[in-house]
Design a protein around this motif. Structure first.
Motif, PDB file in Angstrom:
ATOM      1  N   MET A   1       0.839  -1.188   0.000  1.00 51.25           N
ATOM      2  CA  MET A   1       0.000   0.000   0.000  1.00 51.25           C
ATOM      3  C   MET A   1       0.877   1.242   0.000  1.00 51.25           C
ATOM      4  N   CYS A   2       0.561   2.193  -0.896  1.00 53.99           N
ATOM      5  CA  CYS A   2       1.395   3.374  -1.024  1.00 53.99           C
ATOM      6  C   CYS A   2       1.114   4.382   0.081  1.00 53.99           C
ATOM      7  N   PRO A   3       2.158   5.104   0.527  1.00 53.10           N
ATOM      8  CA  PRO A   3       1.962   6.172   1.508  1.00 53.10           C
ATOM      9  C   PRO A   3       1.110   7.287   0.906  1.00 53.10           C
ATOM     10  N   PRO A   4       0.541   8.159   1.732  1.00 49.21           N
ATOM     11  CA  PRO A   4      -0.242   9.278   1.201  1.00 49.21           C
ATOM     12  C   PRO A   4       0.603  10.140   0.289  1.00 49.21           C
ATOM     13  N   ALA A   5      -0.025  10.642  -0.784  1.00 54.37           N
ATOM     14  CA  ALA A   5       0.699  11.485  -1.736  1.00 54.37           C
ATOM     15  C   ALA A   5       0.328  12.936  -1.521  1.00 54.37           C
ATOM     16  N   THR A   6       1.306  13.816  -1.801  1.00 56.90           N
ATOM     17  CA  THR A   6       1.030  15.242  -1.802  1.00 56.90           C
ATOM     18  C   THR A   6       0.905  15.688  -3.238  1.00 56.90           C
TER      19      THR A   6
END
Length: 223
Positions: free
Chosen positions: A1-6
């Motif tokens: 699962m990918c970390p939150p993106a900005t």
């Protein structure tokens, strides 16, 4: 699962850990790739965007894929650094796909990484783009005023100059002026000599007005 993106527009300097950069292709990559005709321009905008976020290594290979697993205490576990790299690479690839013509999108979609997509696009369009530029140079070199009006002659030259810009290889005003003057007939010899003797080059618009005036009033050369 990918970390939150900005988003690509926000600063992340106040965050303690690296953050994924998410892009807005419509705003940040407004020039859509149409093929070899504008590959150089499209490439330039993508390179500038990724350089701005220090992500160009995903395309050049300076930030290669990391091992998907690592050994910790004799146990094989998932590599969290690979997850970060993979997720960012996917976001770059998605931005590329959103900034090209729908007919080109499958080339990017089927690539296993942003770097491979980049290489496939180069193979498909970079050499053709260079060929197109060479073709434009031949057209510009061989173009003569002949029996056409000055306005028509200059409009055709301007059209070729605009094509150079789209191809990412703009022609300097000085070079364009030399070409324009060299393609005129002998009746423009005096004004051509006067323009060439100037200390500063004329813009295309200034040259257009002087030459059209000369066509209307040939007895009064203007420098």
């Amino acid at each position: 699962m990918c970390p939150p993106a900005t988003t690509g527009n926000n600063s992340t300097t106040d965050l303690p850990i690296p953050q994924l950069i998410q892009f807005n292709p419509a705003a940040q990559l407004p020039i859509k790739l149409q093929g070899n005709l504008n590959f150089a321009t499209w490439k330039a905008q993508l390179v500038m965007l990724l350089n701005g976020h220090k992500l160009i290594g995903h395309l050049t290979g300076a930030k290669p894929a990391l091992p998907s697993t690592i050994t910790h205490n004799d146990t094989t576990i998932e590599n969290p650094e690979f997850e970060m790299w993979f997720c960012q690479d996917q976001l770059i690839q998605q931005a590329m796909m959103a900034s090209v013509d729908p007919t080109i999108a499958p080339t990017i979609a089927t690539a296993s990484s942003a770097k491979l997509a980049w290489e496939l696009l180069h193979t498909a369009y970079a050499n053709r783009s260079h060929t197109h530029i060479f073709s434009l140079r031949d057209q510009l070199q061989n173009l003569k005023k002949a029996n056409r009006s000055v306005a028509n002659y200059l409009q055709e030259i301007r059209s070729i100059a605009d094509a150079f810009k789209v191809a990412g290889s703009p022609v300097a005003d000085e070079e364009l002026a030399v070409k324009i003057l060299s393609g005129l007939g002998p009746e423009y010899r005096e004004i051509s000599a006067a323009i060439k003797a100037r200390d500063t080059a004329l813009s295309f618009e200034e040259l257009f007005h002087k030459l059209t005036d000369q066509e209307l009033f040939p007895e009064t050369p203007r420098s």
